[in-house]
Write an enzyme that holds these catalytic residues in place. Sequence first.
Site, mmCIF file in Angstrom:
data_model
loop_
_atom_site.group_PDB
_atom_site.id
_atom_site.type_symbol
_atom_site.label_atom_id
_atom_site.label_comp_id
_atom_site.label_asym_id
_atom_site.label_seq_id
_atom_site.Cartn_x
_atom_site.Cartn_y
_atom_site.Cartn_z
ATOM 1 N N LYS A 202 1.951 -3.018 -9.484
ATOM 2 C CA LYS A 202 3.334 -3.422 -9.755
ATOM 3 C C LYS A 202 3.449 -4.487 -10.827
ATOM 4 O O LYS A 202 2.636 -5.404 -10.879
ATOM 5 C CB LYS A 202 3.936 -3.992 -8.473
ATOM 6 C CG LYS A 202 4.087 -2.969 -7.380
ATOM 7 C CD LYS A 202 4.637 -3.653 -6.169
ATOM 8 C CE LYS A 202 4.993 -2.651 -5.085
ATOM 9 N NZ LYS A 202 5.505 -3.355 -3.911
ATOM 10 N N GLY A 378 -5.350 -13.444 -5.547
ATOM 11 C CA GLY A 378 -4.091 -14.174 -5.702
ATOM 12 C C GLY A 378 -4.318 -15.548 -6.296
ATOM 13 O O GLY A 378 -3.547 -16.012 -7.141
#
Length: 396
Positions: A202, A378
């Site tokens: 995404k 992350g």
Amino acid sequence: MPTRSLNDLPIEGKRVLVRVDFNVPQSPQGAITDDSRIVASLPTIRYLIDHKAAVILMSHLGRPDGKVNPAYTLAPCAKRLSELLKQNVISAKDCVGKEVEGLVAALKPGEVLMLENLRFHPGEEHPEKEPGFTEGLAKLADFYVNDAFGTAHRAHASTVGVPSLLNGKSVAGFLMDKEIGCFNQLLTDPKRPFYAIIGGAKISTKCQMIEALIQKADAVFIGGGMTYTFMKAQGIAIGDSIHEDPFLEKAKELLDRYASSGKLFLPIDLVIADQLSEKASFRQVKVSEGIPKGFQGVDIGSGTVNLYASKLRSAKTVFWNGPLGVFEVPQFAKGTQAIAHVLAQIDAKTVVGGGDSIAAIKAAGVEDKISHISTGGGASLEMIEFGTLPGVKVLS
Ligand code: AMP
């Protein structure tokens, strides 16, 4: 400001509480399927043992959401660590409280105690929900070491709360030091040309990082599912490909600002398939042709691999995050694999972050040829975006 290091601490005979990242992948039966994170923390743990500290380890595993759940016990990690260290590792049944305090008091220099999953308590992720939790952890230790780069982007009790309480007694472990050093160099003084390759599903999770990288790197190469939001933003048909309509404006803005100046590269050809499985019928198309209904983009094409590879061959620094296609299906892993091999061949500092890109590097069998494989997905993204992390800042 630099973080203090473990070498700076007088740890002999002291109780040292170490935040490690033992959030390892497990099979449905609870067997550890990849112990890389445990192995990565060994230099710090061995140093503490060798310097006669009493070692208390804490970590989270999975998402038990503040409740005790035996499926997420850290006992298998303690067992694996014990095998790697070739010494006993004591497993606690909790991470705070009287029983744990008793085990800590009895711990001798050179011994290792593994606390139970921090996320069995709501206070780990939401300190306000469990007053006294952070203090309960901090009171176990004389010193605090954070070696969990992979969780340093989360401001939790064990990453920010405890070192705030043990102010002046908190340092980075060796793994954390290595990760911070690598990213600091990448962000402040990279050898050029510096190129970044960004893939993944995404655009929404990565557009901030793309913008940050465009400022730092000489060019950014796009692949993976986010390609189709960029294509749709240009009015090109994308068939049934993954895309995010709320990000069309953002994609257009990035293209307008950076594509013509050669800072942002998009695929020129693609592999399209009628389904996401090994049984799919698939073929290569040029991006300009568009993708017909009933098909979706699943990989970068061979022309794109050649284009990206020709640029990457002159690189002196490369950062890669995110697969360039649906690499879980072997037929659609070719673009990702080809780029992994290019990275392995070039004479450059190569940094790879993110679980899927690391899996691709391992599948290509080239992990030894990559300069730095980051333990944080992350965390590495946020490090690029903000230049630091909450769990790093607190150690300064
Ligand atoms: P991320 O966590 O954002 O790095 O995304 C990784 C996931 O992106 C992997 O599971 C890939 O299968 C997926 N992905 C990559 N390219 C595509 C694509 N063209 N269509 C759908 N998913 C993709």
